[in-house]
Design an enzyme around this catalytic site. Sequence first.
Site, PDB file in Angstrom:
ATOM      1  N   SER A  82       0.812  -1.206   0.000  1.00  0.00           N
ATOM      2  CA  SER A  82       0.000   0.000   0.000  1.00  0.00           C
ATOM      3  C   SER A  82       0.856   1.271   0.000  1.00  0.00           C
ATOM      4  O   SER A  82       1.724   1.404  -0.849  1.00  0.00           O
ATOM      5  CB  SER A  82      -0.952  -0.059   1.184  1.00  0.00           C
ATOM      6  OG  SER A  82      -2.134   0.586   0.851  1.00  0.00           O
ATOM      7  N   HIS A 113      -7.764  -5.859   0.158  1.00  0.00           N
ATOM      8  CA  HIS A 113      -6.510  -5.115   0.343  1.00  0.00           C
ATOM      9  C   HIS A 113      -5.754  -5.686   1.547  1.00  0.00           C
ATOM     10  O   HIS A 113      -6.185  -5.531   2.683  1.00  0.00           O
ATOM     11  CB  HIS A 113      -6.887  -3.657   0.599  1.00  0.00           C
ATOM     12  CG  HIS A 113      -5.733  -2.719   0.675  1.00  0.00           C
ATOM     13  ND1 HIS A 113      -4.892  -2.490  -0.382  1.00  0.00           N
ATOM     14  CD2 HIS A 113      -5.284  -1.933   1.685  1.00  0.00           C
ATOM     15  CE1 HIS A 113      -3.987  -1.586  -0.028  1.00  0.00           C
ATOM     16  NE2 HIS A 113      -4.199  -1.239   1.231  1.00  0.00           N
TER      17      HIS A 113
HETATM   18  C1  GCU Z   1      -5.296   4.752   1.880  1.00  0.00           C
HETATM   19  C2  GCU Z   1      -4.709   5.539   0.722  1.00  0.00           C
HETATM   20  C3  GCU Z   1      -3.927   4.636  -0.226  1.00  0.00           C
HETATM   21  C4  GCU Z   1      -2.921   3.830   0.537  1.00  0.00           C
HETATM   22  C5  GCU Z   1      -3.618   3.080   1.652  1.00  0.00           C
HETATM   23  C6  GCU Z   1      -2.689   2.309   2.583  1.00  0.00           C
HETATM   24  O1  GCU Z   1      -6.305   3.919   1.418  1.00  0.00           O
HETATM   25  O2  GCU Z   1      -5.762   6.178   0.086  1.00  0.00           O
HETATM   26  O3  GCU Z   1      -3.262   5.408  -1.197  1.00  0.00           O
HETATM   27  O4  GCU Z   1      -2.237   2.957  -0.334  1.00  0.00           O
HETATM   28  O5  GCU Z   1      -4.288   4.000   2.478  1.00  0.00           O
HETATM   29  O6  GCU Z   1      -1.534   2.646   2.696  1.00  0.00           O
HETATM   30  O7  GCU Z   1      -3.181   1.382   3.239  1.00  0.00           O
END
Ligand code: GCU
Length: 459
Positions: A292, A433
Amino acid sequence: MAVPAEAMMVTTRTRFFVVMIAVAVCGGFGWRSTMTEATAAETDVTDPNYDEEAVRSFTLPNILEGPDGVAADSVAAWEKTSRPYQFRQLQRFVYGEQLPAAPVQVVGEVQRKEVQLAGPGGGTTAAVRLQARLRLGTAANARETEVLVYLPAAAKEPVPTFLKLNFAGNQAETADPEVWMTDSWMRSGDGVEDHKATDATRGINARRFPAAEMLSRGYGMATAYCGDIFPDHPEGRAESVLPSLGRPVEGELAANEPGAITAWAWGLSRILDWLVTLPAVDGEGVIVVGHSRLGKTALWAGACDQRFAMVVSNESGCGGAALSRRNYGETVGVITSRFPHWFCPSFGSYAGRELELPVDQHTLLAMIAPRPLYVASAEGDRWADPRGEFLSAEAVGPVWKLYGREGLGRRDYPALGESVGDFVRYHVRGGKHDLLLEDWQHFADMADATLRAEKTSSR
Ligand code: GCU
């Protein structure tokens, strides 16, 4: 030379669309990338888009181009002219200026202990656990971070090692109760009180750091907390490594002033400076991994520091592997308004006008060539735009080609759980995710087939 994409319709939110197939042809290299697209919707730039039909048609900047518009056709031209130019563009428009190296020092003793890790199938894996506190630079206000390393006790030679930053402290990455607990500021979350980790955070992210499984495959595992390097909030700059490197924290920041992603990437390089000094770690086999926001960081770390032997982006999405021009899921407008501290100010100025960005995220992926690059997505993680991650991985093939290596190749979008490609690989996992053992097994398979295979053949 730009890559022409055909398939264009302009539309509005209420009135659209025909889905068209855009075939982008890069004549110089005869590579083609097929994209299903339609066109732009008029949206608030801070609204996410989940409509594939509202994806605009676009032309990707040609990653092979140098400042004079000439596309590199040899490794020499790429390394001397086009790569440095494209790297400067990424600094200027997305991440900010790269930070200078600084000497890293171990504070106190490195703690070393032999431990048994609960392993796959109910067994145990014998490991050597190291914990070190590193001072990142020599300035009076230099920051410190703690690094946790597990190495296979049975190893007879230095091992390739995965290095990743984590979200909630080293103690959250393992059920091992002796792992040091971070005292640094933390975003609110499970087990976090008044922005400090409590005992309740122990092991909560252990699924994201399958040390026993990776050790049993002959890899080391290292991790550190990102918040030690830059506390992850818009005012985190003052408590980050940036002041110790002479960067401003107040007033209007220059358009190319680096943010958290550059600071985190710099921290990864400092940890690498220390890892390469460990006799049990193969210093030429350190693989930077990130999930992420920390996947965005792993890519930028791999771009800035070519000592990372392989780079893994897990669901890094917008500002990571996903193409900004697609405007699908999280957009430049969304990310720079919610997390203004991650990028340089210039990136936010492209909210809603991504088509004008002089780079796109495939430019970032191109920086990893000719090293192995893994881009992983999850089907349920539409926010990170799995298809946009795939398309940018597909678009960088010409750079690996210069080195006589196959990248992802041109292919249809793979089936769930299928890992495809050669020196650039991709999979989309079922589910949400997250960073799971299934993902790690694919990363280790790639490292086996590239880093390890090269080592064996050079003997
Ligand atoms: C949020 C953000 C993302 C990121 C994510 C994370 O959702 O919008 O860009 O990748 O956090 O780091 O879990």
